[in-house]
Design an enzyme around this catalytic site. Sequence first.
Site, PDB file in Angstrom:
ATOM      1  N   VAL A  66       0.802  -1.237   0.000  1.00  0.00           N
ATOM      2  CA  VAL A  66       0.000   0.000   0.000  1.00  0.00           C
ATOM      3  C   VAL A  66       0.833   1.286   0.000  1.00  0.00           C
ATOM      4  O   VAL A  66       0.300   2.362  -0.255  1.00  0.00           O
ATOM      5  CB  VAL A  66      -0.981   0.076   1.203  1.00  0.00           C
ATOM      6  CG1 VAL A  66      -2.151  -0.853   1.023  1.00  0.00           C
ATOM      7  CG2 VAL A  66      -0.262  -0.158   2.518  1.00  0.00           C
ATOM      8  N   ASN A  92      -7.205  -0.552   5.760  1.00  0.00           N
ATOM      9  CA  ASN A  92      -6.970  -1.268   7.014  1.00  0.00           C
ATOM     10  C   ASN A  92      -5.501  -1.675   7.195  1.00  0.00           C
ATOM     11  O   ASN A  92      -5.044  -1.861   8.321  1.00  0.00           O
ATOM     12  CB  ASN A  92      -7.887  -2.502   7.026  1.00  0.00           C
ATOM     13  CG  ASN A  92      -7.436  -3.541   8.019  1.00  0.00           C
ATOM     14  OD1 ASN A  92      -7.673  -3.420   9.214  1.00  0.00           O
ATOM     15  ND2 ASN A  92      -6.745  -4.573   7.524  1.00  0.00           N
ATOM     16  N   SER A 149      -6.406   4.578  15.237  1.00  0.00           N
ATOM     17  CA  SER A 149      -6.075   3.842  16.462  1.00  0.00           C
ATOM     18  C   SER A 149      -6.369   4.730  17.668  1.00  0.00           C
ATOM     19  O   SER A 149      -6.349   5.967  17.547  1.00  0.00           O
ATOM     20  CB  SER A 149      -4.588   3.488  16.463  1.00  0.00           C
ATOM     21  OG  SER A 149      -4.189   3.011  17.737  1.00  0.00           O
ATOM     22  N   TYR A 162       4.107   5.640  14.654  1.00  0.00           N
ATOM     23  CA  TYR A 162       2.776   5.022  14.483  1.00  0.00           C
ATOM     24  C   TYR A 162       1.690   6.012  14.887  1.00  0.00           C
ATOM     25  O   TYR A 162       0.708   6.232  14.173  1.00  0.00           O
ATOM     26  CB  TYR A 162       2.724   3.772  15.356  1.00  0.00           C
ATOM     27  CG  TYR A 162       1.443   2.971  15.290  1.00  0.00           C
ATOM     28  CD1 TYR A 162       1.277   1.972  14.327  1.00  0.00           C
ATOM     29  CD2 TYR A 162       0.414   3.178  16.197  1.00  0.00           C
ATOM     30  CE1 TYR A 162       0.106   1.222  14.274  1.00  0.00           C
ATOM     31  CE2 TYR A 162      -0.757   2.441  16.153  1.00  0.00           C
ATOM     32  CZ  TYR A 162      -0.907   1.458  15.192  1.00  0.00           C
ATOM     33  OH  TYR A 162      -2.065   0.709  15.139  1.00  0.00           O
ATOM     34  N   ALA A 164       1.832   9.281  15.133  1.00  0.00           N
ATOM     35  CA  ALA A 164       1.760  10.427  14.215  1.00  0.00           C
ATOM     36  C   ALA A 164       0.993  10.052  12.942  1.00  0.00           C
ATOM     37  O   ALA A 164       0.159  10.820  12.449  1.00  0.00           O
ATOM     38  CB  ALA A 164       3.164  10.905  13.873  1.00  0.00           C
ATOM     39  N   LYS A 166      -1.286   7.680  12.589  1.00  0.00           N
ATOM     40  CA  LYS A 166      -2.712   7.434  12.876  1.00  0.00           C
ATOM     41  C   LYS A 166      -3.447   8.746  13.177  1.00  0.00           C
ATOM     42  O   LYS A 166      -4.633   8.879  12.865  1.00  0.00           O
ATOM     43  CB  LYS A 166      -2.854   6.458  14.048  1.00  0.00           C
ATOM     44  CG  LYS A 166      -2.320   5.046  13.739  1.00  0.00           C
ATOM     45  CD  LYS A 166      -3.055   4.392  12.590  1.00  0.00           C
ATOM     46  CE  LYS A 166      -2.711   2.922  12.439  1.00  0.00           C
ATOM     47  NZ  LYS A 166      -3.373   2.282  11.301  1.00  0.00           N
ATOM     48  N   ILE A 195      -6.751  -4.966  20.031  1.00  0.00           N
ATOM     49  CA  ILE A 195      -7.480  -6.029  19.337  1.00  0.00           C
ATOM     50  C   ILE A 195      -6.556  -7.238  19.190  1.00  0.00           C
ATOM     51  O   ILE A 195      -5.389  -7.095  18.817  1.00  0.00           O
ATOM     52  CB  ILE A 195      -7.933  -5.557  17.928  1.00  0.00           C
ATOM     53  CG1 ILE A 195      -8.652  -4.187  18.002  1.00  0.00           C
ATOM     54  CG2 ILE A 195      -8.829  -6.609  17.273  1.00  0.00           C
ATOM     55  CD1 ILE A 195      -9.883  -4.133  18.880  1.00  0.00           C
TER      56      ILE A 195
HETATM   57  N1  LIG Z   1      -4.489  -4.894  16.741  1.00  0.00           N
HETATM   58  C1  LIG Z   1      -4.632  -3.768  17.412  1.00  0.00           C
HETATM   59  O1  LIG Z   1      -4.633  -3.748  18.658  1.00  0.00           O
HETATM   60  C2  LIG Z   1      -4.817  -2.470  16.673  1.00  0.00           C
HETATM   61  C3  LIG Z   1      -5.145  -1.315  17.423  1.00  0.00           C
HETATM   62  C4  LIG Z   1      -5.360  -0.122  16.756  1.00  0.00           C
HETATM   63  C5  LIG Z   1      -5.232  -0.056  15.382  1.00  0.00           C
HETATM   64  N2  LIG Z   1      -4.894  -1.188  14.681  1.00  0.00           N
HETATM   65  C6  LIG Z   1      -4.824  -1.066  13.228  1.00  0.00           C
HETATM   66  O2  LIG Z   1      -5.675  -2.018  12.650  1.00  0.00           O
HETATM   67  C7  LIG Z   1      -5.222  -2.317  11.319  1.00  0.00           C
HETATM   68  C8  LIG Z   1      -5.255  -3.821  11.094  1.00  0.00           C
HETATM   69  O3  LIG Z   1      -4.278  -4.423  11.905  1.00  0.00           O
HETATM   70  P1  LIG Z   1      -4.469  -5.866  12.604  1.00  0.00           P
HETATM   71  O4  LIG Z   1      -4.633  -5.622  14.045  1.00  0.00           O
HETATM   72  O5  LIG Z   1      -5.499  -6.646  11.863  1.00  0.00           O
HETATM   73  O6  LIG Z   1      -3.004  -6.475  12.399  1.00  0.00           O
HETATM   74  P2  LIG Z   1      -2.441  -7.608  11.396  1.00  0.00           P
HETATM   75  O7  LIG Z   1      -0.958  -7.475  11.505  1.00  0.00           O
HETATM   76  O8  LIG Z   1      -3.076  -8.897  11.682  1.00  0.00           O
HETATM   77  O9  LIG Z   1      -2.948  -7.120   9.969  1.00  0.00           O
HETATM   78  C9  LIG Z   1      -2.330  -6.127   9.206  1.00  0.00           C
HETATM   79  C10 LIG Z   1      -2.295  -6.602   7.775  1.00  0.00           C
HETATM   80  O10 LIG Z   1      -1.746  -5.543   6.973  1.00  0.00           O
HETATM   81  C11 LIG Z   1      -0.831  -6.116   6.071  1.00  0.00           C
HETATM   82  N3  LIG Z   1       0.135  -5.095   5.678  1.00  0.00           N
HETATM   83  C12 LIG Z   1       1.072  -4.502   6.451  1.00  0.00           C
HETATM   84  N4  LIG Z   1       1.792  -3.643   5.726  1.00  0.00           N
HETATM   85  C13 LIG Z   1       1.311  -3.691   4.468  1.00  0.00           C
HETATM   86  C14 LIG Z   1       1.651  -3.037   3.264  1.00  0.00           C
HETATM   87  N5  LIG Z   1       2.679  -2.152   3.201  1.00  0.00           N
HETATM   88  N6  LIG Z   1       0.940  -3.303   2.147  1.00  0.00           N
HETATM   89  C15 LIG Z   1      -0.088  -4.186   2.204  1.00  0.00           C
HETATM   90  N7  LIG Z   1      -0.437  -4.860   3.294  1.00  0.00           N
HETATM   91  C16 LIG Z   1       0.251  -4.603   4.428  1.00  0.00           C
HETATM   92  C17 LIG Z   1      -0.207  -7.272   6.823  1.00  0.00           C
HETATM   93  O11 LIG Z   1       0.412  -8.215   5.956  1.00  0.00           O
HETATM   94  C18 LIG Z   1      -1.393  -7.824   7.588  1.00  0.00           C
HETATM   95  O12 LIG Z   1      -2.081  -8.825   6.862  1.00  0.00           O
HETATM   96  C19 LIG Z   1      -3.847  -1.672  11.206  1.00  0.00           C
HETATM   97  O13 LIG Z   1      -3.951  -0.464  10.474  1.00  0.00           O
HETATM   98  C20 LIG Z   1      -3.471  -1.375  12.647  1.00  0.00           C
HETATM   99  O14 LIG Z   1      -2.574  -0.285  12.758  1.00  0.00           O
HETATM  100  C21 LIG Z   1      -4.673  -2.376  15.300  1.00  0.00           C
END
Ligand SMILES: NC(=O)c1ccc[n+]([C@@H]2O[C@H](COP(=O)([O-])OP(=O)(O)OC[C@H]3O[C@@H](n4cnc5c(N)ncnc54)[C@H](O)[C@@H]3O)[C@@H](O)[C@H]2O)c1
Length: 257
Positions: A66, A92, A149, A162, A164, A166, A195
Amino acid sequence: MAELRLKNKVAIITGAGGGQGRAAALLFAREGAKIVASDWKAESGEQTAAQVRDAGGKAIHIAADVSASADVRRVIDEALQSYGRIDVLYNNAGVGYSSSLSMRDILKTPEEDWDRVLAINLKSVFLTCKYAIPEMIRTGGGSIINTSSIAALIGGEDAHAYTAAKGGMISLSRALAVEFGPKNIRVNCICPGVIDTPMVEPVVGPLKNANRPFRFSPIQRLGTPDDIAYCALYLASDESSFVTGAVFVIDGGVTAR
Ligand SMILES: NC(=O)c1ccc[n+]([C@@H]2O[C@H](COP(=O)([O-])OP(=O)(O)OC[C@H]3O[C@@H](n4cnc5c(N)ncnc54)[C@H](O)[C@@H]3O)[C@@H](O)[C@H]2O)c1
């Protein structure tokens, strides 16, 4: 019988190879959407698309980073070739604690890690929106969902790049909501709390293994990918047609303290 909530909609979901992205792909497909599941990990993205198809839904996978302009362009082009339109763009994908990049305070963050985290977690939204919005305008509108986030809402000792990225995502979402509202394009943010996905395993793994209530949140448990997917489903559907520029905090009450 109730209508499917995303009947005939085409949804691009980035980072669909795991965690929240995969949960959303499966839920959106159950509600009638055609899924463009994108992830830079080709095998995981393909697994998500296969799971959607096995459950009777429609999905393709497109491997793409992305943060790379040419990759994002290709996702949009291939989505259009396969399904002819884009109704939902769910930004996402992101990197966090499980990545090899520094998630520490700025004094301990190498400059190249700062740039990489900002490119993946924020520039990505610039790129996907830049290429998807003209297509949404062409077909009469759409819904953009950006995963921010709770780190964007409260200060923390670490994860400064991170945080900054978000925070920038929320500001950009509001600006896009204002500019493209008249074109029937809605732009909203979800701020997940903690999560239970691979991203936070290095941080929450030890807490989970301690087998005690998760006191960090008043609800006293970790969030699940479905907790977030249900919010995204609402935002993707026409049920939220009056909702734009909004920030949805799904965190079990962490930021209510
Ligand atoms: N898990 C948490 O506690 C939490 C909290 C707040 C925000 N988030 C946000 O939620 C979103 C989803 O994360 P998640 O918790 O499902 O984690 P995850 O690591 O399971 O999923 C993230 C996915 O993004 C993909 N990805 C990462 N960099 C990429 C890139 N450059 N191009 C394409 N794909 C890419 C990864 O391969 C992975 O499949 C993220 O943006 C994360 O910052 C997560």
